[in-house]
Design a protein around this motif. Structure first.
Motif, PDB file in Angstrom:
ATOM      1  N   GLY A 162       0.649  -1.227   0.056  1.00 62.27           N
ATOM      2  CA  GLY A 162      -0.101   0.050   0.090  1.00 62.27           C
ATOM      3  C   GLY A 162       0.788   1.220   0.156  1.00 62.27           C
ATOM      4  N   LEU A 163       2.040   1.174  -0.515  1.00 57.99           N
ATOM      5  CA  LEU A 163       2.718   2.566  -0.712  1.00 57.99           C
ATOM      6  C   LEU A 163       2.112   3.411  -1.654  1.00 57.99           C
ATOM      7  N   ARG A 164       2.441   4.898  -1.330  1.00 60.27           N
ATOM      8  CA  ARG A 164       1.954   5.834  -2.160  1.00 60.27           C
ATOM      9  C   ARG A 164       3.202   6.206  -3.123  1.00 60.27           C
ATOM     10  N   ALA A 165       2.813   6.898  -4.184  1.00 57.18           N
ATOM     11  CA  ALA A 165       3.886   7.188  -5.236  1.00 57.18           C
ATOM     12  C   ALA A 165       4.908   8.169  -4.602  1.00 57.18           C
ATOM     13  N   GLY A 166       4.597   8.986  -3.530  1.00 62.85           N
ATOM     14  CA  GLY A 166       5.599   9.927  -2.953  1.00 62.85           C
ATOM     15  C   GLY A 166       6.473   9.149  -2.228  1.00 62.85           C
ATOM     16  N   GLN A 167       6.041   8.167  -1.440  1.00 61.76           N
ATOM     17  CA  GLN A 167       7.008   6.902  -0.779  1.00 61.76           C
ATOM     18  C   GLN A 167       8.013   6.243  -1.683  1.00 61.76           C
ATOM     19  N   ILE A 168       7.237   5.796  -3.013  1.00 61.57           N
ATOM     20  CA  ILE A 168       8.225   5.180  -3.604  1.00 61.57           C
ATOM     21  C   ILE A 168       9.290   5.801  -4.058  1.00 61.57           C
ATOM     22  N   LEU A 169       9.005   7.117  -4.428  1.00 63.26           N
ATOM     23  CA  LEU A 169      10.174   7.852  -5.001  1.00 63.26           C
ATOM     24  C   LEU A 169      11.254   8.232  -3.844  1.00 63.26           C
ATOM     25  N   ARG A 170      11.038   8.292  -2.854  1.00 69.81           N
ATOM     26  CA  ARG A 170      11.862   8.778  -1.663  1.00 69.81           C
ATOM     27  C   ARG A 170      12.400   7.511  -0.891  1.00 69.81           C
ATOM     28  N   LEU A 171      12.178   6.214  -1.391  1.00 66.77           N
ATOM     29  CA  LEU A 171      12.715   5.097  -0.807  1.00 66.77           C
ATOM     30  C   LEU A 171      14.415   5.134  -1.043  1.00 66.77           C
ATOM     31  N   LEU A 172      15.203   4.624  -0.190  1.00 68.31           N
ATOM     32  CA  LEU A 172      16.383   4.636  -0.239  1.00 68.31           C
ATOM     33  C   LEU A 172      16.866   3.162  -0.392  1.00 68.31           C
ATOM     34  N   PRO A 192      21.813   7.357  -3.941  1.00 64.66           N
ATOM     35  CA  PRO A 192      21.112   6.683  -2.745  1.00 64.66           C
ATOM     36  C   PRO A 192      19.707   6.097  -2.870  1.00 64.66           C
ATOM     37  N   TYR A 193      19.090   6.544  -3.822  1.00 62.20           N
ATOM     38  CA  TYR A 193      17.568   6.253  -3.885  1.00 62.20           C
ATOM     39  C   TYR A 193      17.537   4.695  -4.567  1.00 62.20           C
ATOM     40  N   LEU A 194      16.374   3.973  -3.870  1.00 62.57           N
ATOM     41  CA  LEU A 194      16.265   2.817  -4.552  1.00 62.57           C
ATOM     42  C   LEU A 194      15.888   2.822  -6.163  1.00 62.57           C
ATOM     43  N   PHE A 195      15.110   3.623  -6.548  1.00 63.48           N
ATOM     44  CA  PHE A 195      14.653   3.705  -7.871  1.00 63.48           C
ATOM     45  C   PHE A 195      15.596   4.782  -8.657  1.00 63.48           C
ATOM     46  N   VAL A 196      16.084   4.440  -9.857  1.00 63.29           N
ATOM     47  CA  VAL A 196      16.743   5.471 -10.563  1.00 63.29           C
ATOM     48  C   VAL A 196      16.317   5.158 -11.868  1.00 63.29           C
ATOM     49  N   HIS A 197      16.677   6.209 -12.869  1.00 62.01           N
ATOM     50  CA  HIS A 197      16.721   6.127 -14.168  1.00 62.01           C
ATOM     51  C   HIS A 197      17.787   6.599 -14.974  1.00 62.01           C
ATOM     52  N   ARG A 201      23.440  11.098 -10.358  1.00 61.78           N
ATOM     53  CA  ARG A 201      22.913  12.307  -9.350  1.00 61.78           C
ATOM     54  C   ARG A 201      22.415  11.813  -8.306  1.00 61.78           C
ATOM     55  N   ASP A 202      22.561  12.569  -7.070  1.00 63.77           N
ATOM     56  CA  ASP A 202      21.844  12.199  -5.850  1.00 63.77           C
ATOM     57  C   ASP A 202      20.461  12.621  -5.477  1.00 63.77           C
ATOM     58  N   GLU A 203      19.774  12.251  -6.594  1.00 67.12           N
ATOM     59  CA  GLU A 203      18.181  12.878  -6.743  1.00 67.12           C
ATOM     60  C   GLU A 203      17.314  11.511  -6.877  1.00 67.12           C
ATOM     61  N   PRO A 204      16.134  11.667  -6.251  1.00 65.81           N
ATOM     62  CA  PRO A 204      15.032  10.470  -6.670  1.00 65.81           C
ATOM     63  C   PRO A 204      14.694  10.939  -7.994  1.00 65.81           C
ATOM     64  N   VAL A 205      13.999   9.778  -8.548  1.00 67.89           N
ATOM     65  CA  VAL A 205      13.046   9.748  -9.555  1.00 67.89           C
ATOM     66  C   VAL A 205      11.838  10.692  -9.322  1.00 67.89           C
ATOM     67  N   GLY A 206      10.941  11.039 -10.326  1.00 69.59           N
ATOM     68  CA  GLY A 206       9.836  12.055 -10.015  1.00 69.59           C
ATOM     69  C   GLY A 206       8.778  11.274  -9.967  1.00 69.59           C
ATOM     70  N   ARG A 207       7.362  12.056  -9.882  1.00 69.94           N
ATOM     71  CA  ARG A 207       6.305  11.208  -9.891  1.00 69.94           C
ATOM     72  C   ARG A 207       5.971  10.946 -11.245  1.00 69.94           C
ATOM     73  N   ARG A 208       6.329  11.479 -12.170  1.00 70.41           N
ATOM     74  CA  ARG A 208       6.129  11.197 -13.541  1.00 70.41           C
ATOM     75  C   ARG A 208       6.768   9.783 -14.013  1.00 70.41           C
ATOM     76  N   TRP A 209       7.900   9.561 -13.377  1.00 69.39           N
ATOM     77  CA  TRP A 209       8.599   8.391 -13.509  1.00 69.39           C
ATOM     78  C   TRP A 209       7.960   7.111 -12.925  1.00 69.39           C
TER      79      TRP A 209
END
Length: 184
Positions: A52-62, A105-110, A116-124
């Motif tokens: 039940g994770l939300r999109a915002g939680q997905i993109l912030r996962l390390l 450090p983020y779990l999901f990258v593209h 870089r050290d930045e998360p993927v976005g909501r669009r991803w």
């Protein structure tokens, strides 16, 4: 004083946003996404569908949030379901093969975020989930399923998904709705 009362009356008329009853996700589209040959899609959809994770939680996962077959998110420790463990293992293998030197450090990258050290976005997240589903629909389906499985226990929903009791009651109100009963 009259102006304050008039403003208060106007605010009462407009109210909050309209709340819709939660609905189940398209089962066939969900099954297809869970068994996708795209590791990112299978992992993201599994995290949402099982936990039940939300999109915002997905993109912030390390990457470090996943260890010992548990997920650490928003102060909660969630034991990972076996299909989620498999999906994450496939994703991490893919990530390490495609971007072996990435220090992100983020779990999901593209391809743009791997260097870089930045998360993927909501669009991803939206594109990764796929055209026939949305992260919100899968999230809602998971909570709705738990509401039915628990017999309508809003406290359980609050504990499992980090919801307020009021939000949990929004889902438990559907338990006896004949159109939403799951076949046994």
């Amino acid at each position: 004083m009259i102006i304050v009362l008039a403003l208060r009356d106007m605010r009462d008329e407009t109210g909050g946003h309209e709340r819709h009853d939660p609905l189940p996700a398209d089962f066939d589209a969900l099954r297809t996404a869970l068994h996708s040959d795209k590791p990112a899609q299978a992992a993201v959809v599994a995290l949402i569908a099982f936990h039940g994770l939300r999109a915002g939680q997905i993109l912030r996962l390390l990457v470090t949030d996943v260890r010992d077959r548990k997920l650490r998110v928003d102060g909660r420790i969630i034991p990972l379901a076996e299909p989620v463990q498999q999906g994450l293992a496939a994703w991490l293998d893919h990530r390490n093969t495609r971007w072996p030197a990435s220090t992100n450090p983020y779990l999901f990258v593209h391809y743009r975020s791997a260097g870089r050290d930045e998360p993927v976005g909501r669009r991803w997240v939206w594109l990764t989930v796929g055209p026939d589903l949305s992260a919100a629909a899968i999230h809602q389906d998971r909570i709705l399923d738990e509401a039915h499985a628990s017999g309508g226990d809003p406290r359980r929903l609050a504990n499992l998904f980090g919801l307020s009791i009021e939000a949990g009651q929004h889902y438990t109100a559907t338990v006896d709705h004949s159109d939403l009963l799951r076949p046994t």
